[in-house]
Design a protein around this motif. Structure first.
Motif, mmCIF file in Angstrom:
data_model
loop_
_atom_site.group_PDB
_atom_site.id
_atom_site.type_symbol
_atom_site.label_atom_id
_atom_site.label_comp_id
_atom_site.label_asym_id
_atom_site.label_seq_id
_atom_site.Cartn_x
_atom_site.Cartn_y
_atom_site.Cartn_z
ATOM 1 N N UNK A 276 -6.269 11.509 -20.975
ATOM 2 C CA UNK A 276 -5.936 11.625 -22.395
ATOM 3 C C UNK A 276 -6.380 12.972 -22.952
ATOM 4 N N UNK A 277 -7.602 13.404 -22.593
ATOM 5 C CA UNK A 277 -8.074 14.722 -23.056
ATOM 6 C C UNK A 277 -7.202 15.846 -22.503
ATOM 7 N N UNK A 278 -6.803 15.704 -21.246
ATOM 8 C CA UNK A 278 -5.959 16.738 -20.651
ATOM 9 C C UNK A 278 -4.607 16.816 -21.362
ATOM 10 N N UNK A 279 -4.036 15.661 -21.694
ATOM 11 C CA UNK A 279 -2.747 15.652 -22.395
ATOM 12 C C UNK A 279 -2.878 16.245 -23.789
ATOM 13 N N UNK B 154 3.704 24.105 -18.528
ATOM 14 C CA UNK B 154 5.134 23.876 -18.356
ATOM 15 C C UNK B 154 5.490 22.483 -18.854
ATOM 16 N N UNK B 155 6.781 22.288 -19.152
ATOM 17 C CA UNK B 155 7.236 20.984 -19.633
ATOM 18 C C UNK B 155 7.086 19.918 -18.562
ATOM 19 N N UNK B 156 7.288 20.288 -17.295
ATOM 20 C CA UNK B 156 7.099 19.320 -16.207
ATOM 21 C C UNK B 156 5.661 18.825 -16.162
ATOM 22 N N UNK B 157 4.701 19.735 -16.395
ATOM 23 C CA UNK B 157 3.288 19.339 -16.380
ATOM 24 C C UNK B 157 2.988 18.363 -17.511
ATOM 25 N N UNK B 158 3.529 18.639 -18.699
ATOM 26 C CA UNK B 158 3.312 17.738 -19.842
ATOM 27 C C UNK B 158 3.901 16.364 -19.552
ATOM 28 N N UNK B 159 5.137 16.341 -19.013
ATOM 29 C CA UNK B 159 5.781 15.066 -18.712
ATOM 30 C C UNK B 159 4.986 14.269 -17.679
ATOM 31 N N UNK C 199 -0.299 23.584 -27.881
ATOM 32 C CA UNK C 199 0.460 24.834 -27.963
ATOM 33 C C UNK C 199 1.845 24.662 -28.560
ATOM 34 N N UNK C 200 2.477 23.498 -28.416
ATOM 35 C CA UNK C 200 3.858 23.374 -28.855
ATOM 36 C C UNK C 200 4.189 21.912 -29.122
ATOM 37 N N UNK C 201 5.149 21.681 -30.015
ATOM 38 C CA UNK C 201 5.646 20.316 -30.197
ATOM 39 C C UNK C 201 6.574 19.940 -29.042
ATOM 40 N N UNK C 202 6.700 18.659 -28.774
ATOM 41 C CA UNK C 202 7.495 18.186 -27.637
ATOM 42 C C UNK C 202 8.384 17.039 -28.096
ATOM 43 N N UNK C 203 9.643 17.096 -27.690
ATOM 44 C CA UNK C 203 10.586 16.002 -27.942
ATOM 45 C C UNK C 203 11.045 15.436 -26.600
ATOM 46 N N UNK D 171 14.329 14.213 -20.524
ATOM 47 C CA UNK D 171 14.379 15.611 -20.930
ATOM 48 C C UNK D 171 13.250 15.879 -21.902
ATOM 49 N N UNK D 172 12.624 17.043 -21.794
ATOM 50 C CA UNK D 172 11.620 17.517 -22.738
ATOM 51 C C UNK D 172 12.147 18.772 -23.392
ATOM 52 N N UNK D 173 12.293 18.704 -24.718
ATOM 53 C CA UNK D 173 12.826 19.835 -25.492
ATOM 54 C C UNK D 173 14.160 20.304 -24.915
ATOM 55 N N UNK D 174 14.966 19.359 -24.450
ATOM 56 C CA UNK D 174 16.280 19.666 -23.932
ATOM 57 C C UNK D 174 16.320 20.109 -22.495
ATOM 58 N N UNK D 175 15.150 20.200 -21.831
ATOM 59 C CA UNK D 175 15.076 20.654 -20.442
ATOM 60 C C UNK D 175 14.884 19.437 -19.537
ATOM 61 N N UNK D 176 15.777 19.189 -18.564
ATOM 62 C CA UNK D 176 15.627 18.029 -17.673
ATOM 63 C C UNK D 176 14.354 18.146 -16.828
ATOM 64 N N UNK D 177 13.668 17.000 -16.677
ATOM 65 C CA UNK D 177 12.475 16.910 -15.826
ATOM 66 C C UNK D 177 12.774 15.904 -14.718
ATOM 67 N N UNK D 178 12.663 16.327 -13.481
ATOM 68 C CA UNK D 178 13.113 15.508 -12.349
ATOM 69 C C UNK D 178 11.989 15.110 -11.402
ATOM 70 N N UNK D 179 10.758 15.185 -11.844
ATOM 71 C CA UNK D 179 9.644 14.850 -10.955
ATOM 72 C C UNK D 179 9.661 13.363 -10.603
ATOM 73 N N UNK D 180 9.421 12.991 -9.341
ATOM 74 C CA UNK D 180 9.365 11.566 -8.966
ATOM 75 C C UNK D 180 8.260 10.809 -9.693
ATOM 76 N N UNK D 181 7.238 11.516 -10.175
ATOM 77 C CA UNK D 181 6.133 10.849 -10.862
ATOM 78 C C UNK D 181 6.536 10.307 -12.226
#
Length: 576
Positions: free
Chosen positions: A31-34, A3-8, A40-44, A53-63
């Motif tokens: 670093x290896x995990x990232x 998921x995008x939240x996991x990548x962020x 699988x996909x490009x990320x902006x 935002x990742x690929x236009x999707x807001x990410x709101x995790x406190x981390x």
């Protein structure tokens, strides 16, 4: 699929670990995990209004708070990561994010490290297009080679009329009518460059019976040779009056250094103002300092009443807003920036004094307090604020400011200093006594008499240590009187040396009496006091002092005799 939240979250964790030099093993694991998640996909990544935002999707995790702060610190608006990025390029991205901002912007530093496959835009620039579905690949936007060229205006559509009217469409020669051309006339043969005359003379002409061949929409007519030659010869003359300011802080400052009063100085200074504002927004404090100090140095070279100097003054006032002054003040404690920061703050005037006083009050340690103190001693405007701080409720603030006004020799501060001679804290009274002694004017004489009667010998010692120089000649007699009352031998010795630093006729006469074996003041004097008087006579170095030293070189006291001979030898060495 991740998921995008996991990548962020993984990215934020990597940046945090890269800031810790000791976490090498944890860095490698994250670093290896990232890298695995990005296969699988490009990320902006886009930072807008404090939200990620990742690929236009807001990410709101406190981390993600730490990552957002690092992006904002570097002035980054967007980062476009390709699918399965090269490990070395991703490593460089994380390393630059973890470092502190430098003089170059983030994109330039990243490109310089070799991470050309990762695209970065600064805050405020147009970001890359996000994928339509929020998670799909981002189509790379590669500008064509012709994108940067100015579009050629067309006259009509569908190829009916194409080209540039002033260049590509020829006039038709009519019988009895002079040829019409929009190109400059060729130069005389004597001044023409080799081959240029031939270019003009070979221009073909057209008559009504020989119309030009219709052109296809896909091929634009080539410009005639004469037109090209004429335009190239005229180009430098046309471009010279409208020269654009050089890009970058170094380019603008270099241009102003070369010609500080040039015709385009107003445009260059306006560029400097814009660059300073932009650098402050991106938290690039070193670049802000470089611009302000550079303009201040150039201003100092210009004549006082010149119009150019007034332009520089206006530009500095516009740049040196309160946030800019606060940013520069934070650099005054760094040794490599101290000289430039002090220069810039001195030019900022009263605002800089106010900011530095706040730093002096709130400084958490000795080094920060010393940096603010040293910068304040260089200020030439706005120092009247210091007098008000002498009534501060915190004892250490009063102590620091008392020392400061003494260093600055602020005679206006004498009344406020006098009020603090009765302060309950001995540390404050010592600083006040030293400050009054360093001011050393006639107006300070009465407060210093009070300080010389303080119950603490440390306070009295500060008076003796601070007095010196011809400006303190009015204090000679108060010191002589204090010698009668002083019982501490260490304070007596410093008072005698203070008379030598004053060196006035009254001070020298008193020293001559102190140096004699007997006298009306003390009767038989101790050898230590007489030796101190000999040292003070050496400091005074007046003819009367030197004559007394010559007489004492044969004194019956061995210590006094040796001190007098050493003093004469030292004076002789200085004269030669």
């Amino acid at each position: 699929m991740a998921t995008l939240d996991t990548i962020a979250t993984r990215l934020a964790r990597c940046v945090e670990l890269f800031r810790d030099p000791g976490a090498k093993q944890a860095q490698k694991a994250e670093f290896r995990a990232l890298l695995g998640l990005l296969q699988d996909l490009p990320v902006t990544l886009t930072l807008a209004a404090g939200r990620l935002e990742l690929n236009g999707v807001p990410c709101t995790s406190p981390a993600l708070t730490g990552l957002i702060q690092r992006l904002d610190l570097h002035g980054v608006g967007t980062i476009a990561l390709p699918q399965n990025p090269a490990p070395a390029q991703l490593f460089d991205l994380l390393r630059v994010l973890a470092e502190q901002p430098g003089l170059e912007d983030f994109a330039a530093r990243l490109s310089g490290s070799g991470a050309a496959g990762i695209r970065v835009t600064s805050a405020g620039e147009a970001p890359p297009r996000p994928p339509q579905d929020g998670v799909g690949p981002v189509a790379p936007v590669i500008p064509s080679p012709d994108a940067a060229r100015p579009a050629v205006p067309t006259l009509g559509t569908d190829g009916i009329l194409r080209g540039e009217a002033m260049r590509d469409i020829r006039s038709v020669q009519l019988s009895g009518v002079p040829m019409v051309t929009h190109d400059p006339p060729p130069p005389p043969a004597a001044r023409a460059l080799p081959g240029e005359q031939a270019a003009h003379s070979d221009e073909p002409t057209f008559s009504p019976s020989h119309a030009p061949t219709p052109q296809t929409p896909s091929t634009a007519p080539a410009p005639p040779a004469a037109s090209t030659a004429g335009r190239s010869a005229a180009a430098p003359r046309a471009a010279a009056p409208s020269r654009q300011p050089p890009a970058g802080a170094a380019g603008v400052l270099g241009e102003l250094e070369r010609d500080p009063a040039g015709v385009n100085v107003g445009d260059l200074l306006a560029t400097v103002i814009e660059q300073a504002e932009s650098a402050l927004k991106r938290n690039r404090l070193e670049e802000v300092l470089r611009l302000v100090a550079g303009i201040a140095r150039i201003e100092e070279r210009l004549p006082e009443a010149s119009g150019a100097r007034r332009q520089y003054g206006i530009a500095l006032r516009r740049i040196c807003t309160k946030p800019v002054v606060e940013a520069i003040a934070r650099l005054v404690g760094a040794p490599k920036h101290r000289a430039e920061a002090t220069l810039a703050l001195r030019r900022a005037g009263a605002d800089a004094v106010e900011v530095l006083l706040g730093m002096l009050v709130a400084a958490p340690g000795m080094s920060e307090r010393r940096a603010a103190f040293d910068a304040l001693t260089q200020m030439t405007q706005g120092t009247e604020q210091l007098v008000q701080m002498l009534d501060h409720h915190e004892w250490f603030v009063v102590r620091n400011v008392a020392e400061l006004v003494g260093e600055l020799g602020m005679e206006d501060a004498i009344p406020a200093l006098s009020r603090q001679l009765d302060h309950a804290d001995e540390r404050v009274r010592k600083a006040v006594a030293l400050g009054l002694a360093k001011i050393g004017s006639r107006n300070a004489a009465e407060p210093l008499r009070r300080a010389l009667r303080d119950k603490s010998p440390e306070v009295r010692m500060q008076v003796a240590l601070g007095i010196g120089g011809r400006k303190s000649s009015a204090l000679a007699m108060p010191l002589v009187v204090a010698m009668d009352e002083e019982t501490d031998e260490a304070v007596q010795r410093e008072l005698v040396l203070a008379l030598g630093r004053i060196g006035s006729p009254d001070a020298v006469q008193a020293l001559i009496k102190f140096a004699q074996p007997t006298g009306r003041i003390f009767g038989r004097k101790p050898a230590g006091l007489r030796v101190a008087a000999v040292e003070a006579l050496r400091l005074a170095a007046t003819p009367a002092a030197v004559g007394t030293l010559q007489g004492l070189s044969d004194d019956g006291d061995k210590q006094v005799r040796a001190a007098a001979r050493a003093a004469l030898t030292e004076l002789k060495r200085k004269r030669s």
